[in-house]
Motif scaffolding. Structure first.
Motif, mmCIF file in Angstrom:
data_model
loop_
_atom_site.group_PDB
_atom_site.id
_atom_site.type_symbol
_atom_site.label_atom_id
_atom_site.label_comp_id
_atom_site.label_asym_id
_atom_site.label_seq_id
_atom_site.Cartn_x
_atom_site.Cartn_y
_atom_site.Cartn_z
ATOM 1 N N GLY A 33 0.815 -1.199 0.000
ATOM 2 C CA GLY A 33 0.000 0.000 0.000
ATOM 3 C C GLY A 33 0.852 1.254 0.000
ATOM 4 O O GLY A 33 1.964 1.265 0.531
ATOM 5 N N TRP A 34 0.332 2.280 -0.637
ATOM 6 C CA TRP A 34 0.889 3.622 -0.515
ATOM 7 C C TRP A 34 -0.091 4.425 0.333
ATOM 8 O O TRP A 34 -1.300 4.428 0.053
ATOM 9 C CB TRP A 34 1.073 4.285 -1.876
ATOM 10 C CG TRP A 34 2.253 3.805 -2.646
ATOM 11 C CD1 TRP A 34 2.258 2.851 -3.622
ATOM 12 C CD2 TRP A 34 3.612 4.237 -2.505
ATOM 13 N NE1 TRP A 34 3.535 2.675 -4.103
ATOM 14 C CE2 TRP A 34 4.391 3.506 -3.439
ATOM 15 C CE3 TRP A 34 4.258 5.158 -1.693
ATOM 16 C CZ2 TRP A 34 5.777 3.679 -3.564
ATOM 17 C CZ3 TRP A 34 5.628 5.329 -1.826
ATOM 18 C CH2 TRP A 34 6.373 4.602 -2.742
ATOM 19 N N PHE A 35 0.426 5.082 1.338
ATOM 20 C CA PHE A 35 -0.359 5.911 2.236
ATOM 21 C C PHE A 35 0.210 7.320 2.211
ATOM 22 O O PHE A 35 1.365 7.529 1.808
ATOM 23 C CB PHE A 35 -0.292 5.380 3.679
ATOM 24 C CG PHE A 35 -0.847 4.000 3.876
ATOM 25 C CD1 PHE A 35 -0.129 2.884 3.488
ATOM 26 C CD2 PHE A 35 -2.095 3.817 4.464
ATOM 27 C CE1 PHE A 35 -0.631 1.602 3.677
ATOM 28 C CE2 PHE A 35 -2.602 2.543 4.661
ATOM 29 C CZ PHE A 35 -1.868 1.435 4.271
ATOM 30 N N ARG A 43 -3.606 9.759 8.523
ATOM 31 C CA ARG A 43 -3.004 9.027 7.409
ATOM 32 C C ARG A 43 -4.107 8.389 6.583
ATOM 33 O O ARG A 43 -5.059 7.812 7.127
ATOM 34 C CB ARG A 43 -2.058 7.961 7.944
ATOM 35 C CG ARG A 43 -1.215 7.282 6.899
ATOM 36 C CD ARG A 43 -0.163 6.386 7.526
ATOM 37 N NE ARG A 43 0.789 7.162 8.337
ATOM 38 C CZ ARG A 43 1.872 6.644 8.896
ATOM 39 N NH1 ARG A 43 2.141 5.350 8.749
ATOM 40 N NH2 ARG A 43 2.673 7.397 9.626
ATOM 41 N N GLU A 44 -3.978 8.466 5.273
ATOM 42 C CA GLU A 44 -4.987 7.891 4.391
ATOM 43 C C GLU A 44 -4.342 6.961 3.372
ATOM 44 O O GLU A 44 -3.194 7.140 2.981
ATOM 45 C CB GLU A 44 -5.777 8.993 3.675
ATOM 46 C CG GLU A 44 -4.961 9.828 2.716
ATOM 47 C CD GLU A 44 -5.822 10.736 1.830
ATOM 48 O OE1 GLU A 44 -7.018 10.431 1.629
ATOM 49 O OE2 GLU A 44 -5.278 11.738 1.335
ATOM 50 N N SER A 96 3.908 -2.799 3.485
ATOM 51 C CA SER A 96 3.603 -4.110 2.929
ATOM 52 C C SER A 96 3.112 -5.060 4.010
ATOM 53 O O SER A 96 3.398 -4.890 5.200
ATOM 54 C CB SER A 96 4.831 -4.705 2.239
ATOM 55 O OG SER A 96 5.819 -5.053 3.178
ATOM 56 N N VAL A 97 2.375 -6.059 3.564
ATOM 57 C CA VAL A 97 1.886 -7.088 4.471
ATOM 58 C C VAL A 97 1.969 -8.428 3.749
ATOM 59 O O VAL A 97 1.686 -8.527 2.555
ATOM 60 C CB VAL A 97 0.457 -6.788 4.946
ATOM 61 C CG1 VAL A 97 -0.524 -6.742 3.779
ATOM 62 C CG2 VAL A 97 0.002 -7.776 6.005
ATOM 63 N N ARG A 102 -5.110 -7.038 2.070
ATOM 64 C CA ARG A 102 -5.730 -5.781 2.458
ATOM 65 C C ARG A 102 -4.656 -4.801 2.878
ATOM 66 O O ARG A 102 -3.555 -5.189 3.242
ATOM 67 C CB ARG A 102 -6.733 -6.010 3.597
ATOM 68 C CG ARG A 102 -6.155 -6.762 4.808
ATOM 69 C CD ARG A 102 -5.566 -5.859 5.807
ATOM 70 N NE ARG A 102 -5.131 -6.530 7.027
ATOM 71 C CZ ARG A 102 -3.873 -6.539 7.428
ATOM 72 N NH1 ARG A 102 -2.934 -5.975 6.669
ATOM 73 N NH2 ARG A 102 -3.528 -7.083 8.566
ATOM 74 N N CYS A 103 -4.974 -3.542 2.799
ATOM 75 C CA CYS A 103 -4.061 -2.484 3.219
ATOM 76 C C CYS A 103 -4.736 -1.685 4.315
ATOM 77 O O CYS A 103 -5.836 -1.142 4.089
ATOM 78 C CB CYS A 103 -3.731 -1.562 2.039
ATOM 79 S SG CYS A 103 -2.823 -2.350 0.692
ATOM 80 N N ASP A 104 -4.102 -1.614 5.462
ATOM 81 C CA ASP A 104 -4.626 -0.787 6.537
ATOM 82 C C ASP A 104 -3.471 -0.429 7.459
ATOM 83 O O ASP A 104 -2.309 -0.675 7.142
ATOM 84 C CB ASP A 104 -5.765 -1.492 7.290
ATOM 85 C CG ASP A 104 -5.352 -2.840 7.885
ATOM 86 O OD1 ASP A 104 -6.223 -3.718 8.004
ATOM 87 O OD2 ASP A 104 -4.157 -3.015 8.210
ATOM 88 N N ARG A 105 -3.756 0.128 8.610
ATOM 89 C CA ARG A 105 -2.702 0.613 9.495
ATOM 90 C C ARG A 105 -1.856 -0.533 10.069
ATOM 91 O O ARG A 105 -0.788 -0.303 10.612
ATOM 92 C CB ARG A 105 -3.302 1.411 10.633
ATOM 93 C CG ARG A 105 -4.185 0.613 11.574
ATOM 94 C CD ARG A 105 -4.742 1.485 12.677
ATOM 95 N NE ARG A 105 -5.672 2.473 12.158
ATOM 96 C CZ ARG A 105 -6.242 3.401 12.914
ATOM 97 N NH1 ARG A 105 -5.954 3.486 14.190
ATOM 98 N NH2 ARG A 105 -7.089 4.253 12.393
#
Length: 120
Positions: A33-35, A43-44, A96-97, A102-105
């Motif tokens: 993800g890019w935040f 942060r979004e 990264s995960v 999914r992308c989240d905090r």
């Protein structure tokens, strides 16, 4: 770890490219993800690239202007930002995960962030 590069000062309507390179693991097998976080704001999520489907989703505010690219040979992901607006000014983070789609905090790894300033 994730090492970011790129960013800086750009004029309104200009373009910038951010890079996110991984070391110690293969970025291709991670969801990335890019935040971004603007001053005084939360942060979004800007984009999320799924390792499972190989697709990228974008936030409505950047869709059509930002594009994610991948260079597996360099173990890196890029964020090409075009038609930049003043509201794009923020610190940009890649994250990264592993094993999730999914992308989240709660991402596993975070870059240190790189500033983007759009001037008029």
């Amino acid at each position: 770890q994730l090492v970011q590069s790129g960013g800086g000062l750009v004029q309104l309507g200009g373009s910038l490219k951010l890079s996110c390179a991984a070391s110690g693991f293969t970025l291709h097998y991670n969801t990335v993800g890019w935040f971004r976080q603007a001053p005084g704001k939360a942060r979004e999520l800007v984009s999320c690239t799924s390792t499972t489907f190989g697709t990228t989703t974008y936030s409505g505010s950047v869709k059509g202007r930002f594009t994610v690219g991948r260079d597996d040979a360099k173990n890196a992901l890029y964020l090409q930002m075009n038609s930049l607006k003043s509201e794009d000014t923020a610190i940009y983070y890649c994250a990264s995960v592993d094993g999730l789609d999914r992308c989240d905090r709660n991402m596993d790894y975070w870059g240190k962030g790189t500033p983007v300033t759009v001037s008029s």
